[in-house]
Design a protein around this motif. Structure first.
Motif, short mmCIF file in Angstrom:
data_model
loop_
_atom_site.label_atom_id
_atom_site.label_comp_id
_atom_site.label_asym_id
_atom_site.label_seq_id
_atom_site.Cartn_x
_atom_site.Cartn_y
_atom_site.Cartn_z
N LEU A 115 0.94 -1.16 -0.16
CA LEU A 115 -0.06 0.12 -0.01
C LEU A 115 0.86 1.29 0.04
CD1 LEU A 115 -2.96 -0.84 2.46
CD2 LEU A 115 -2.97 -0.70 0.10
N ARG A 116 0.49 2.28 -0.57
CA ARG A 116 0.96 3.53 -0.66
C ARG A 116 0.31 4.42 0.01
NH1 ARG A 116 3.78 4.01 -6.75
NH2 ARG A 116 4.87 2.04 -6.66
N THR A 117 0.91 5.51 0.75
CA THR A 117 0.09 6.45 1.25
C THR A 117 0.74 7.86 1.18
OG1 THR A 117 1.41 6.36 3.38
CG2 THR A 117 -0.37 4.96 3.26
N SER A 118 0.03 8.95 1.59
CA SER A 118 0.56 10.24 1.30
C SER A 118 1.55 10.63 2.60
CB SER A 118 -0.37 11.34 0.98
OG SER A 118 -1.38 11.31 2.28
N ALA A 119 1.49 9.88 3.69
CA ALA A 119 2.17 10.12 4.91
C ALA A 119 3.47 9.75 4.70
CB ALA A 119 1.45 9.24 6.02
N ARG A 120 4.47 10.84 5.44
CA ARG A 120 5.58 10.83 5.22
C ARG A 120 6.59 9.64 5.99
NH1 ARG A 120 7.88 15.42 3.06
NH2 ARG A 120 9.92 14.25 2.99
N ASN A 121 5.85 9.62 7.18
CA ASN A 121 6.46 8.57 8.26
C ASN A 121 5.77 7.18 8.28
OD1 ASN A 121 8.31 10.80 9.36
ND2 ASN A 121 6.38 11.72 9.69
N HIS A 122 6.78 6.17 7.83
CA HIS A 122 6.22 4.87 8.13
C HIS A 122 7.37 3.92 9.05
CE1 HIS A 122 4.37 6.32 4.51
NE2 HIS A 122 3.54 5.12 4.37
N LEU A 123 6.80 3.61 10.10
CA LEU A 123 7.57 2.75 11.11
C LEU A 123 7.17 1.40 11.18
CD1 LEU A 123 8.02 5.54 13.83
CD2 LEU A 123 9.69 4.78 12.12
N TRP A 124 7.96 0.48 10.74
CA TRP A 124 7.52 -0.99 10.60
C TRP A 124 7.89 -1.71 11.84
CZ3 TRP A 124 4.26 -3.65 7.38
CH2 TRP A 124 3.92 -3.23 6.20
N GLY A 125 7.11 -2.51 12.55
CA GLY A 125 7.56 -3.30 13.70
C GLY A 125 6.63 -4.47 13.92
N THR A 126 6.91 -5.06 15.06
CA THR A 126 5.99 -6.15 15.49
C THR A 126 5.02 -5.80 16.50
OG1 THR A 126 7.80 -7.62 14.77
CG2 THR A 126 6.06 -8.47 16.29
N VAL A 127 3.94 -6.15 16.28
CA VAL A 127 2.68 -5.95 17.54
C VAL A 127 3.14 -6.45 18.63
CG1 VAL A 127 0.32 -6.31 18.00
CG2 VAL A 127 0.86 -5.82 15.52
N GLN A 128 3.38 -5.76 19.55
CA GLN A 128 3.75 -6.18 21.02
C GLN A 128 2.56 -6.12 21.85
OE1 GLN A 128 5.83 -3.17 23.69
NE2 GLN A 128 7.51 -4.55 23.30
N ARG A 129 1.63 -5.41 21.84
CA ARG A 129 0.62 -5.34 22.75
C ARG A 129 -0.89 -4.56 22.21
NH1 ARG A 129 2.96 -2.71 26.12
NH2 ARG A 129 2.48 -0.65 25.74
N VAL A 130 -1.94 -5.22 22.52
CA VAL A 130 -3.24 -4.81 22.20
C VAL A 130 -4.09 -4.41 23.44
CG1 VAL A 130 -5.09 -5.03 20.61
CG2 VAL A 130 -3.00 -5.82 19.85
N VAL A 131 -4.46 -3.34 23.64
CA VAL A 131 -5.39 -3.27 24.72
C VAL A 131 -6.71 -2.65 24.07
CG1 VAL A 131 -5.53 -1.76 26.65
CG2 VAL A 131 -3.39 -2.21 26.11
N ASP A 132 -7.73 -3.69 24.36
CA ASP A 132 -9.12 -3.19 23.63
C ASP A 132 -9.90 -2.41 24.80
OD1 ASP A 132 -9.07 -4.60 21.41
OD2 ASP A 132 -9.77 -6.63 22.41
N GLY A 133 -10.52 -1.42 23.87
CA GLY A 133 -11.71 -0.55 24.75
C GLY A 133 -12.93 -0.68 23.97
N PRO A 134 -13.78 0.13 24.57
CA PRO A 134 -15.39 -0.18 24.03
C PRO A 134 -15.31 0.44 22.65
CG PRO A 134 -15.14 1.48 25.66
CD PRO A 134 -13.90 0.95 25.80
N VAL A 135 -14.61 1.30 22.15
CA VAL A 135 -14.83 1.78 20.81
C VAL A 135 -13.42 1.66 20.20
CG1 VAL A 135 -15.36 3.77 19.60
CG2 VAL A 135 -16.58 3.53 21.56
#
Length: 276
Positions: A207-227
């Motif tokens: 995928l290509r985006t107009s955003a200049r900053n792209h930081l690739w990494g590995t998902v370390q933590r996911v904290v769910d909320g109601p929304v």
């Protein structure tokens, strides 16, 4: 004879602050004010000794008395000298406790520095710089210490290229006035601040985006909320970036722990700060 080298050895000096949920309760200035009140028996004389304005001194006394379980300072009226201000016994106990904790705090810092005594002066100063970074407070969740690696000057804005590490570079766009006020030049160390709400996630490298900053990494933590959900990526070398996205986005992207993902944000979302 004093060793001439000792006068050039950096020293960490403690600044103890006692806070409550309602704000600052005690600090060095307020303690010195209480000590001066005990010595002079006059708020005006104590304020001059600290120094503070008369109003600031009374505001501090009122704040301390309001937050303390017992008054620290009492006002007296009348009498031979027209009244005055006196420290209570509880106030003296508070001062003694503060000074005792402060002394232990300073002793701990001195012991810490003694462990670094075999380091050269440059490394000690680097350690002090690290402490200053850690002491900085901001509402932005993402804080990156970077070095300015490039500048591109426009008529209104500056593009500032920031070296995060050997693999990642960020881009910030700031006004000319901001660049001049901060004194940004090549090699300047800055802190780049990015709110988590300004960070988007993607998992498809094509995928290509107009955003200049792209930081690739590995998902370390996911904290769910109601929304929304808070997703933190491990960038390696102890660095992370956090994004706040909708739960629907997490589901549609199939975000899972250990998955490869990219944090994306615009250059205009990067705020720069320089440590004093």
């Amino acid at each position: 004879m004093t060793d001439s080298r000792s006068s050039h050895t950096p020293r960490l000096v403690s600044k103890l602050e006692v806070s409550t949920d309602l704000g600052t309760f005690l600090g060095d200035t307020r303690i010195r004010l209480l000590e001066a009140i005990d010595q002079y028996g006059s708020i005006s004389q104590a304020a001059k000794h600290v120094p503070l304005s008369y109003k600031a001194a009374w505001d501090a006394v009122d704040a301390m008395n309001n937050l303390a379980d017992q008054p620290l300072v009492e006002r007296s009226t009348g009498g031979k000298h027209g009244g005055g201000t006196a420290l209570t016994e509880h106030g003296r106990k508070v001062i003694a406790l503060y000074r005792a904790v402060e002394a232990e705090y300073q002793a701990a810092l001195d012991r810490l520095m003694s462990q670094w005594s075999d380091m050269d002066s440059g490394n000690v100063r680097s350690f002090q710089q690290l402490l200053r970074r850690m002491a900085m407070r901001t509402t932005a969740r993402n804080q990156f210490v970077c070095t300015v690696s490039g500048l591109r000057e426009g008529e209104v804005d500056y593009e500032v290229f920031l070296r995060l590490d050997n693999h990642n570079e960020l881009v910030a766009v700031i006004t000319r006035d901001s660049a001049e006020q901060l004194g940004i030049t090549i090699g300047t160390e800055v802190v780049a601040l990015v709110k988590a709400s300004a960070v988007l996630l993607m998992t498809d490298a094509s995928l290509r985006t107009s955003a200049r900053n792209h930081l690739w990494g590995t998902v370390q933590r996911v904290v769910d909320g109601p929304v929304n959900a808070e997703v933190t990526l491990d960038l390696g070398a102890g660095k992370t970036v956090t994004a706040v996205v909708t739960r629907e986005s997490v589901v549609s992207l199939g975000v899972e722990i250990g998955q490869r993902a990219c944090a994306v944000f615009k250059s205009s979302s990067v705020i720069l700060s320089i440590l004093g």
